[in-house]
Enzyme design. Structure first.
Site, short mmCIF file in Angstrom:
data_model
loop_
_atom_site.label_atom_id
_atom_site.label_comp_id
_atom_site.label_asym_id
_atom_site.label_seq_id
_atom_site.Cartn_x
_atom_site.Cartn_y
_atom_site.Cartn_z
N HIS A 23 19.14 28.04 13.79
CA HIS A 23 19.76 29.35 13.51
C HIS A 23 19.58 29.76 12.06
CE1 HIS A 23 23.54 27.04 12.34
NE2 HIS A 23 23.46 27.93 11.38
N ASP A 65 19.87 23.47 18.68
CA ASP A 65 19.85 24.13 17.37
C ASP A 65 19.18 23.22 16.33
OD1 ASP A 65 20.32 25.91 15.33
OD2 ASP A 65 22.47 25.48 15.16
N SER A 119 25.12 24.99 7.02
CA SER A 119 24.34 24.87 8.25
C SER A 119 23.02 24.18 7.96
CB SER A 119 24.03 26.25 8.83
OG SER A 119 25.13 26.78 9.49
#
Length: 263
Positions: free
Chosen positions: A65, A113, A207
């Site tokens: 992402h 992901d 992230s």
């Protein structure tokens, strides 16, 4: 404290922003985590930052992402950093020439992901820039295991980003906790980490950073669970290890050492 995904003035707030935030941690000892990578991600109209980690001199692992933006996406990796607002002599800034997103990655629910980034040139392995081993297919973490996450993300709910690398210790939770909070949670490919509604957690800008347990990367900061700040959901690296190895062979069929160069 950690960086899930940094969004500033001109940045677009994506649906998963806010997950994996690290609040209530501590500043890491400078260069104590030499595998950490700071990712600058840009397209024509937007910019974000994420975390990542060096697994081979020519390859960085992160969350899909982080690079999931429209149009041509330019990614630059900074290695060897502690304070990302300074030009430290230890830093190496290297462009990414290839982004390999898992073919079954889902933007909607952040399944699979994971992304593998090929660097334009091999990183120079030094005391401040080193690789980290990843969990193998048969290895797994268990509820109660204490792991560490690090990054340059928010240091508070006021959305203040950290200049220096921060870290926090988080406990692996029973799968049932995340399953009860989210129907999208998948045991096989995800890890449930952090106590429910804890005051210590991972944050935007973090992230893509690693969940390190026993000196190995076992997870990748992905998203929050069921719309909550915690627990966090991490991509389970061991599940994707065969895919990672296969793609690394596509980067280079020669064995590439993570040992310091002799020159």
């Amino acid at each position: 404290m950690l960086l899930l995904l940094l969004l500033t003035n001109a940045f677009v707030l994506l649906p998963w922003a806010g997950a994996g935030r690290i609040i209530g941690g501590r500043e890491a000892e400078a260069h104590s985590r030499p595998y950490m990578a700071y990712l600058e991600v840009k397209n024509k109209t937007n910019s974000t930052v994420c975390g990542g980690f060096l697994i081979r001199p020519d390859a960085v692992l992160s969350a899909a992402h982080c690079v999931d933006m429209k149009g041509t996406v330019k990614v630059t990796v900074i290695l060897g950093a502690h304070n990302v607002r300074k030009q430290e002599q230890s830093q190496q800034k290297i462009p990414v020439v290839k982004k390999v997103i898992h073919p079954e990655y889902s933007r909607k629910d952040l399944k699979n992901d994971i992304v593998l980034l090929k660097l334009k040139e091999k990183a120079n392995i030094t005391k401040n820039v080193q690789c980290i081993s990843i969990a193998e297919n048969h290895e797994c973490v268990r509820a109660g295991d204490l792991c560490t996450v690090s990054g340059w993300g928010w240091t508070s709910k006021k959305k203040v980003l950290s200049d220096v690398l921060m870290e926090v210790d988080l406990e692996v939770q029973n799968e049932e906790m995340c399953e009860e909070l989210s129907s999208k949670y998948q045991r096989q490919s995800m890890i449930c980490v952090g106590e429910e509604d804890s005051k210590t957690l991972a944050a935007p800008g973090d992230s893509g950073g690693p969940l390190v347990c026993n000196e190995k990367a076992h997870g990748i900061v992905s998203h929050g669970c069921g719309g909550r700040l915690s627990p966090d959901v991490f991509t389970r690296i061991s599940h994707f290890e065969p895919w990672i190895r296969k793609k690394l062979k596509g980067f280079s069929r020669k064995s590439i050492s993570c040992s310091p160069s002799s020159d």
